[in-house]
Design a protein around this motif. Structure first.
Motif, PDB file in Angstrom:
ATOM      1  N   LYS A 199       4.241   9.875   3.610  1.00 50.69           N
ATOM      2  CA  LYS A 199       3.661   8.544   3.415  1.00 50.69           C
ATOM      3  C   LYS A 199       3.579   7.720   4.696  1.00 50.69           C
ATOM      4  N   VAL A 200       4.168   8.219   5.775  1.00 47.13           N
ATOM      5  CA  VAL A 200       4.183   7.469   7.037  1.00 47.13           C
ATOM      6  C   VAL A 200       3.699   8.371   8.163  1.00 47.13           C
ATOM      7  N   ASP A 236       2.351  -0.842  15.281  1.00 48.96           N
ATOM      8  CA  ASP A 236       2.336  -2.216  14.800  1.00 48.96           C
ATOM      9  C   ASP A 236       3.587  -2.456  13.957  1.00 48.96           C
ATOM     10  N   SER A 237       3.873  -3.717  13.671  1.00 49.88           N
ATOM     11  CA  SER A 237       5.117  -4.053  12.976  1.00 49.88           C
ATOM     12  C   SER A 237       5.166  -3.457  11.573  1.00 49.88           C
ATOM     13  N   GLY A 238       4.014  -3.395  10.897  1.00 57.54           N
ATOM     14  CA  GLY A 238       3.992  -2.810   9.560  1.00 57.54           C
ATOM     15  C   GLY A 238       4.390  -1.343   9.577  1.00 57.54           C
ATOM     16  N   THR A 239       3.868  -0.598  10.554  1.00 55.66           N
ATOM     17  CA  THR A 239       4.222   0.815  10.678  1.00 55.66           C
ATOM     18  C   THR A 239       5.693   0.972  11.049  1.00 55.66           C
ATOM     19  N   ALA A 240       6.183   0.108  11.938  1.00 55.78           N
ATOM     20  CA  ALA A 240       7.590   0.181  12.345  1.00 55.78           C
ATOM     21  C   ALA A 240       8.521  -0.053  11.157  1.00 55.78           C
ATOM     22  N   LEU A 241       8.182  -1.004  10.310  1.00 55.35           N
ATOM     23  CA  LEU A 241       9.013  -1.287   9.140  1.00 55.35           C
ATOM     24  C   LEU A 241       8.917  -0.167   8.105  1.00 55.35           C
ATOM     25  N   ALA A 242       7.734   0.432   7.988  1.00 55.21           N
ATOM     26  CA  ALA A 242       7.585   1.574   7.085  1.00 55.21           C
ATOM     27  C   ALA A 242       8.417   2.759   7.576  1.00 55.21           C
ATOM     28  N   GLY A 290       0.820  -1.204   0.000  1.00 57.60           N
ATOM     29  CA  GLY A 290       0.000   0.000   0.000  1.00 57.60           C
ATOM     30  C   GLY A 290       0.847   1.244   0.000  1.00 57.60           C
ATOM     31  N   GLY A 291       0.194   2.392  -0.057  1.00 58.43           N
ATOM     32  CA  GLY A 291       0.907   3.651  -0.102  1.00 58.43           C
ATOM     33  C   GLY A 291       1.070   4.266   1.263  1.00 58.43           C
ATOM     34  N   HIS A 292       0.123   5.117   1.633  1.00 57.01           N
ATOM     35  CA  HIS A 292       0.212   5.834   2.904  1.00 57.01           C
ATOM     36  C   HIS A 292      -0.095   4.909   4.082  1.00 57.01           C
ATOM     37  N   THR A 297       8.309  26.370   8.520  1.00 57.45           N
ATOM     38  CA  THR A 297       7.266  26.440   7.492  1.00 57.45           C
ATOM     39  C   THR A 297       7.647  25.506   6.352  1.00 57.45           C
ATOM     40  N   VAL A 298       6.980  24.354   6.328  1.00 55.05           N
ATOM     41  CA  VAL A 298       7.246  23.342   5.299  1.00 55.05           C
ATOM     42  C   VAL A 298       5.903  22.855   4.771  1.00 55.05           C
ATOM     43  N   THR A 299       5.691  22.947   3.483  1.00 57.77           N
ATOM     44  CA  THR A 299       4.427  22.505   2.892  1.00 57.77           C
ATOM     45  C   THR A 299       4.498  21.025   2.518  1.00 57.77           C
ATOM     46  N   GLY A 300       3.331  20.386   2.547  1.00 54.44           N
ATOM     47  CA  GLY A 300       3.251  18.999   2.118  1.00 54.44           C
ATOM     48  C   GLY A 300       3.236  17.986   3.238  1.00 54.44           C
ATOM     49  N   LEU A 301       3.314  18.439   4.494  1.00 58.65           N
ATOM     50  CA  LEU A 301       3.321  17.530   5.632  1.00 58.65           C
ATOM     51  C   LEU A 301       2.009  17.635   6.401  1.00 58.65           C
ATOM     52  N   SER A 302       1.588  16.529   6.995  1.00 59.10           N
ATOM     53  CA  SER A 302       0.318  16.510   7.722  1.00 59.10           C
ATOM     54  C   SER A 302       0.410  17.231   9.063  1.00 59.10           C
TER      55      SER A 302
END
Length: 270
Positions: free
Chosen positions: A213-214, A235-241, A7-9, A181-186
């Motif tokens: 993306k993370v 979770d492990s998926g987020t940690a690896l990302a 997946g992406g994000h 000031t940085v654009t593009g971040l959540s």
């Protein structure tokens, strides 16, 4: 096993990292919240039907027990999933090392002399030695913590501490930030240590694309140490990302930042 989830994000945590830590740790905050709800329930019960007071308080107590049990079950599942990932990737897991904190003589790791490091994993990924685990320290009389990821770097880096606003309470609560000031971040990112021009160089367009993306994470670096600062209980998926994103961040580090690190190292080790 790939370190990049499908997946992406990757979705971020539902709670602020400091709240999530305190709820998971069963800190005083949990009981304060319980009383904040229990007292109005008692008042309502006395006004409506006194015989209901005991049942209302008991029901709310059972909610607290269920919540605590749910956290423990979820944490157990996360630990098992991470253990499986570590085994498949050929890494090593250990309970901790009390001397590991001395590895990072810079904020936020040097603020609390009684800080602890535990649940440590070591290995190698994309040509870099890695060391990851959990860091616990006292922040303004509160026990808080976060996950860390120490990645090998071949050249020295200048002192920098960059954090998203959500991680500031657990990793830089005692410091005054400089908002970037940085654009593009959540989330807004803040600089807690180092030069603003270098921080903005790090957060270049390609790096922002990686970070977007993370779930938000930050880092602290100085010399031959680069440590990503991450929310705990992932979770492990987020940690690896996050691992892949941190490696990407180093790969995309501008040459000017490396040169500034070499100049800093020459000045401080001469």
């Amino acid at each position: 096993m790939s370190a990049t989830p499908a997946g992406g994000h990757v979705p971020g945590p539902r709670l602020r990292p400091d709240w999530a830590w305190q709820l998971r740790q069963g800190s005083a905050l949990v009981y304060v919240l319980w009383f904040l709800v229990a007292v109005p329930l008692v008042v309502v019960g006395l006004l409506v039907e006194p015989r209901w007071v005991g049942w209302l308080v008991l029901a709310w107590f059972l909610v607290l027990v269920a919540l605590t049990a749910g956290f423990r079950i979820a944490e157990g599942r996360q630990r098992r999933a991470w253990s499986d990932a570590v085994r498949q990737l050929g890494w090593q897991f250990s309970a901790g090392d009390p001397d590991l904190v001395d590895r990072w003589p810079f904020p936020p790791f040097d603020v609390d002399p009684a800080a602890e490091v535990y649940d440590v994993t070591t290995g190698r990924h994309r040509g870099r030695e890695l060391l990851t685990g959990r860091f616990r320290h006292k922040v303004r009389h509160r026990q808080l913590g976060f996950d860390f990821l120490d990645l090998e770097v071949d050249r020295p880096l200048p002192p920098l501490q960059l954090l998203p606003t959500s991680l500031a309470p657990v990793a830089a609560a005692s410091l005054v930030p400089l908002k970037l000031t940085v654009t593009g971040l959540s989330e807004k990112y803040c600089l807690f240590n180092g030069r603003e021009d270098l921080a903005l160089e790090v957060l270049n367009r390609r790096a922002v694309d990686v970070l977007a993306k993370v779930p938000p994470f930050g880092f602290s670096c100085e010399g031959r140490r680069f440590v990503a600062i991450l929310p705990a209980y992932r979770d492990s998926g987020t940690a690896l990302a996050h691992l892949d994103a941190a490696c990407d961040l180093l790969d995309l580090m501008p040459e000017r930042v490396w040169q500034a690190g070499e100049q800093w190292a020459a000045t401080h080790h001469s």
